[in-house]
Design an enzyme around this catalytic site. Sequence first.
Site, PDB file in Angstrom:
ATOM      1  N   LEU A  54       0.891  -1.321   0.087  1.00 30.23           N
ATOM      2  CA  LEU A  54       0.140  -0.029   0.166  1.00 30.23           C
ATOM      3  C   LEU A  54       0.815   1.303   0.015  1.00 30.23           C
ATOM      4  CD1 LEU A  54      -3.031  -0.710   2.498  1.00 30.23           C
ATOM      5  CD2 LEU A  54      -2.975  -0.370  -0.059  1.00 30.23           C
ATOM      6  N   HIS A  88       2.451 -10.618  14.668  1.00 28.11           N
ATOM      7  CA  HIS A  88       1.416  -9.906  13.503  1.00 28.11           C
ATOM      8  C   HIS A  88       2.167  -8.942  12.854  1.00 28.11           C
ATOM      9  CE1 HIS A  88      -1.709  -8.949  10.920  1.00 28.11           C
ATOM     10  NE2 HIS A  88      -2.126  -8.003  11.838  1.00 28.11           N
ATOM     11  N   ARG A 116      -5.313  -5.377  21.143  1.00 26.98           N
ATOM     12  CA  ARG A 116      -4.859  -6.554  20.578  1.00 26.98           C
ATOM     13  C   ARG A 116      -3.617  -6.942  21.803  1.00 26.98           C
ATOM     14  NH1 ARG A 116      -3.370  -5.324  14.248  1.00 26.98           N
ATOM     15  NH2 ARG A 116      -5.709  -5.714  13.596  1.00 26.98           N
TER      16      ARG A 116
END
Length: 638
Positions: A44, A402, A331
Amino acid sequence: MPGLDSKIPSGPIAAKWERRRFENKLVNPANRRKYDIIIVGTGLAGSSAAAALAEQGYRIKLFCILDSPRRAHSIAAQGGINAAKNYRNDGDSIYRLFYDTVKGGDYRAREANVYRLAQLSVDIIDQCVATGVPFAREYGGLLDNRSFGGAQVSRTFYARGQTGQQLLLGAYQSMLRQVDTGNVTLYPRREMLDLVVVDGQARGVVTRNLITGDLERHDGHAVLLCTGGYGTVYYLSTNAVNSNVTAAWRAHKRGALFANPCFTQIHPTCIPVSGDYQSKLTLMSESLRNDGRVWVPKKKGDPRPPDQIPDDERDYYLERRYPSFGNLVPRDVASRAAKERSDEGFGVGDTGLSVYLDFKEAIQRLGIEVIKSRYGNLFEMYDRITAEDPYKVPMRIYPAIHYTMGGLWVDYNLESTIPGLFVLGEANFSDHGANRLGASALMQGLADGYFIAPYTVANYVAGAKFAKIAPDHDAFREAASNAQARIDKVLSVKGTRTVRQFHRQLGQIMWDHVGMARNEPGLREALQKIRMLRDEFWQDVIVPGEKSNLNPMLDYAGRVADYMEFGDLLTVDALHRQESCGGHFREEYQTPDGEALRDDEHFSYVAAWEFTGVGSEPKLHKEPLTFDEVHPSQRSYK
C-alpha cells in the site's frame, strides 16, 4: 548521531499539528522530470507513493520482490481501515482518533505524527472511493462502519474480510496507469541488497534479479523504503514467508538508525499452531471480535465439546475483566489475557493453547445471512484450514506475531537519518508507539504514500544539491561488491543444515524468550543463543544451486542471515527497556492485576539504535517524547 536532534519535531504543539509543515521549496512542475525517485516495495505505501509522485511528474523506479505488486502482503489485511468520518454520529472526531491511537500505543508514539495521521484519515477514504475501492455500504448506499479494538465508536471502513486486497487493487491500478504513461518503470522480481550513499545522501540501490541472479545498480535522487515489517524473525507469524527485514537492515548498516525494534505486536485472533511443518500462521480478522465472544471453560482441562458446556460454565474473561470494552480491548491486552488463561490450564484444543471465539449468540440475534455478509470469506477460510464449520462450532484462536511497530527511525517528514532516504508504512517506527490499534496499518500506509511523501520528497529534492553520478560510481561498485561477497560467502559454506532449520531454530528462541512475555534472564539467554546460532549458521548452513540463476534458497539464506543479526538488536532493545508497555511486556514490571506497568520517568523516549558492527554493542540515541495533549496515565479498558 549528528543531525538527529534537528530532525525531531519541536516547538508549540499547534505548529507541529499543521497537516503539511514544509518549507515551500516544492519543485517547479516543469522540472520534475529531472528527478528519479527509487521506491522499494509495492504494498500500500509503495504503490500509493509511486502513483502520487508519478502523477506529479517525477520519474519513478519501482521495485517489487514478487512477480506482481498485487501479491504484496498488504492484501492479507482483512478487517478494515480507520477514519474519523463520524458517519454513525456516535461522537467520533479527528481528536478522538488521535487520542485513541496515542493511548492504544501506551504513550510511546510521537504526538505530531499521530495527529497528522488522524487528520489525513478522512481524506484517505475519499481517495480510495475515487479509485474504485468497493467499501461495504448500508442499505441506503452510505459507507458502512464497524468497531475495532481500542475504540468505543464505529470508525472502521471495510470491504467484507478482504479490505487490504481491495485497497491495494485501488492503489495498484492508479500506479499502473502511471506505468502506461511512462512515469513509472516497474522492476518485478527484484530484491534490494544494499543502499548506495554518496556524499552522505541516499542516491541509489543495488538489487538482485531473482530470475537471472544478476546484480543491478540503480541511481536516483531519493530512495523510499516501503518494505514492510520484520515479524518473520519469529519464523511462525501471520506475515507472508517472503516478508523480511533485509532492505531495512542493509540501510541500517549504512547509517540509518533503527528505532524501537522490541515493539512487536501479537495478534489475538490467529488459527493456533497445528504442527512443526508449518511455515506461517493464518490470521483471523480482529473484526470478528465485533460479533464473536471470547471464552474458555471455567473448569480447568474441561474435555467436553463446546456445545456441551452450558453458558453458566463458561468464562467470558474479556467481558469479565474489561467491562467497558469487553471483546474489543486492544490487541496486546486481548493477547496477554488469552495467554494467561491458557497458562493457567483453561485453554482448549489438543494442546491447550487456544481459546474459543463463539458466534452462536450473534447468529441467533442477527441471522446467519448477516454474519455471512460480514465475515463469509473468513469463515470459509477457517473451515478450509481446520475442517471445522464456525457457523456450527466456535473458532479456536490463539495469539501470534503479526505486526511490528518498530522500524527505521524517521522524522516528521518520514526521512531517516540518511538524507534522501525516506521510510514509509510498516518499515518505519513513527505512528503506533508500543502497540498498534486494529485497522490503523492500512491508514498509515496510505497516508504516507498518497499524502505525505509527495510533499516531503518534493521538499527534499528542491532544497538538496546533487552531484552527478552514474551506476559506475565508486559507491555503487563498492555496494555491489559487498552484496556479491555476501552471496559468495553463504554459498561457500556447504554445511549440513538447511536454511529453514536455522530459521525455525531462531524463531523458537525469539518466541520463547522475546515473545509475548519477557524477563531479564530469558533475554540474556536469548542473546547468548542467537549469537551462538549466528556463528553456527556461517559454519554449517547448506545452500544448493548457483548464484547466477533462479535460486530461491539463496535468496532465503540472505534474509535469514540478516535476521541472525537483527534478532540480536531486537533482544538488546527489549533488555534495555526496563518497563512494560503495549506489545513489550516485561514480567518484572506489571501491576498487581497483571497489566503493563510503564516507567514514564525513565523510558518516555524513542530508542534509536546506531549500527557499530556485527558482534558489537549498538549505540543508543534517545528521542524524548513529550505529550502536550494526551497526558500519560495508567492505561485502563475496564
